[in-house]
Motif scaffolding. Structure first.
Motif, PDB file in Angstrom:
ATOM      1  N   SER A   1       0.839  -1.188   0.000  1.00 56.47           N
ATOM      2  CA  SER A   1       0.000   0.000   0.000  1.00 56.47           C
ATOM      3  C   SER A   1       0.881   1.247   0.000  1.00 56.47           C
TER       4      SER A   1
ATOM      5  N   ALA B   1      -0.986   6.467  -1.732  1.00 54.42           N
ATOM      6  CA  ALA B   1      -2.419   6.424  -1.504  1.00 54.42           C
ATOM      7  C   ALA B   1      -3.023   7.792  -1.225  1.00 54.42           C
TER       8      ALA B   1
ATOM      9  N   ARG C   1     -11.304   7.167  -0.241  1.00 48.26           N
ATOM     10  CA  ARG C   1     -11.463   5.789  -0.686  1.00 48.26           C
ATOM     11  C   ARG C   1     -11.154   5.720  -2.175  1.00 48.26           C
TER      12      ARG C   1
ATOM     13  N   ALA D   1      -4.666   1.668  -4.493  1.00 49.77           N
ATOM     14  CA  ALA D   1      -5.920   0.989  -4.178  1.00 49.77           C
ATOM     15  C   ALA D   1      -5.784  -0.027  -3.049  1.00 49.77           C
ATOM     16  N   ALA D   2      -4.553  -0.445  -2.744  1.00 50.18           N
ATOM     17  CA  ALA D   2      -4.342  -1.465  -1.715  1.00 50.18           C
ATOM     18  C   ALA D   2      -4.682  -0.901  -0.338  1.00 50.18           C
ATOM     19  N   GLN D   3      -5.329  -1.694   0.475  1.00 44.17           N
ATOM     20  CA  GLN D   3      -5.708  -1.220   1.821  1.00 44.17           C
ATOM     21  C   GLN D   3      -4.612  -1.558   2.814  1.00 44.17           C
ATOM     22  N   GLY D   4      -4.289  -0.566   3.635  1.00 38.31           N
ATOM     23  CA  GLY D   4      -3.448  -0.752   4.829  1.00 38.31           C
ATOM     24  C   GLY D   4      -2.022  -1.180   4.635  1.00 38.31           C
TER      25      GLY D   4
END
Ligand code: TXA
Ligand code: MG
Length: 317
Positions: free
Chosen positions: A221, A224, A228, A314-317
């Motif tokens: 991630s 970013a 969202r 787009a990757a979370q966390g």
């Protein structure tokens, strides 16, 4: 608040005093400091709020200066350096002990680059130390491609920002090293695989192994926005609800106010798309919307590096 200008002497003075300077490069702006001074290097990590396991790239202006900092350069990497420096290429080389362990997060290899920007090259030519310079953004956020982006986010932490205008390439350098005699690409970037392979033949790509111990910084991630962020092969209007901003490749969506849309390149040019990527992500992030929807660009040339950034955004966390 930092001073923004084109005064190389002032930038140099700040560096000699152990302060940090924003430096323009053809890829993205860097947060530069004396790579040989451990205290300064520590302050770079702190300014970015960057974990100490994510190593820094050192920047210099001439290949012959490198022998002070690294042991011998393997021939394939030397070929690439001769061909593409100054330029958006970073190579991993076995470091000499003069480079603090903090720079490389304890790894034996140091990442090195000669950037292609006249102001930064002029500054580097006046220094007898290399500049450690990560991208000049808070850790994990979108990389800066103008002096103003640096000022907005790290203005308190830098004393001077050299203003080289908007970055010509717009995404970070491609990182290449060697493993067991084989060339490996660890980060896709501003120099395409196609260009690299035209010089040295087939190379291996390892840029997605987030657990790869050689490259602890290639975290899944990254880049970013705060909003969202949804990524699709192709964005279609009306599939997702809420107020949405769109990051599109070359065509507007019908039925949506263009104020909420950004086209990376109306003519479908991947170079232009790379130049615009981070700027448009920032603009969308600053709109009064609930989320951003984006689509992949064609997966060739610089498109691969753009898609890599989109995936990480787009990757979370
Ligand atoms: O284009 C660029 O490379 C920009 C400009 C300012 O030169 N710099 C940049 O630095 O992108 P940064 O810190 O945002 O990204 C550097 C990445 C690290 O996250 C890590 O993945 C990799 O380079 N890296 C640095 N040193 C390494 C090492 N010794 N071994 C493996 N990977 C390394
Ligand atoms: Mg970065």
């Amino acid at each position: 608040v930092a001073t923004i200008g084109v005064n190389i002497e002032e930038a140099k003075e700040s560096l000699l005093q152990g302060k940090l300077v924003g430096i323009p490069t053809e890829t993205v702006y860097g947060l530069g400091g004396n790579a040989l001074d451990e205290k300064v290097v520590l302050s770079i990590f702190q300014a970015k709020n960057r974990p100490s396991f994510d190593p820094l790239i050192i920047h210099t202006d001439r290949l012959d200066k490198l022998k002070n900092f690294v042991h011998e350069i393997p021939t394939p990497l030397l070929c690439l350096a001769n061909r593409f420096w100054p330029g958006p290429l970073t190579i991993l080389l076995p470091k000499k002990s003069i480079i603090p362990d903090l720079v490389t997060s304890g790894l034996d290899q140091v990442a090195v680059r000669i950037p292609d920007n006249p102001l930064t090259l002029a500054l580097l030519s006046k220094l007898d130390f290399p500049l450690a310079a990560p991208s000049a953004n808070p850790f994990g956020y979108i990389s800066p491609t103008t002096a103003q982006h640096v000022e907005n986010q790290l203005g308190e932490q830098v004393s001077y920002i050299l203003d080289g205008g908007a970055c010509e390439i717009g995404i970070e350098s491609t990182i290449v090293g060697m493993e067991a005699g084989e060339l490996v690409i660890y980060r896709l970037g501003g120099l395409s695989i196609e260009d690299i392979e035209s010089v040295v033949g087939k190379v291996k790509i390892m840029s997605h192994s987030s657990s790869n111990p050689k490259a602890p910084g290639m975290i899944k991630s990254h880049y970013a926005p705060k909003k969202r962020f949804l990524l699709h092969d192709r964005v279609e209007f009306g599939k997702v609800s809420g107020s949405i901003g769109y990051l599109l490749f070359d065509q507007y969506l019908d039925g949506v106010d263009t104020q909420y849309q950004r086209l990376l390149s109306p003519t479908g040019d991947l170079k232009e798309a790379a130049q615009n990527l981070f700027k448009y992500l920032r603009e969308l992030d600053n709109l009064a919307i609930d989320l951003i929807e984006a689509e992949f660009v064609p997966n060739v040339d610089l498109g691969r590096a753009i898609n890599d950034r989109l995936r990480r955004a787009a990757a979370q966390g």
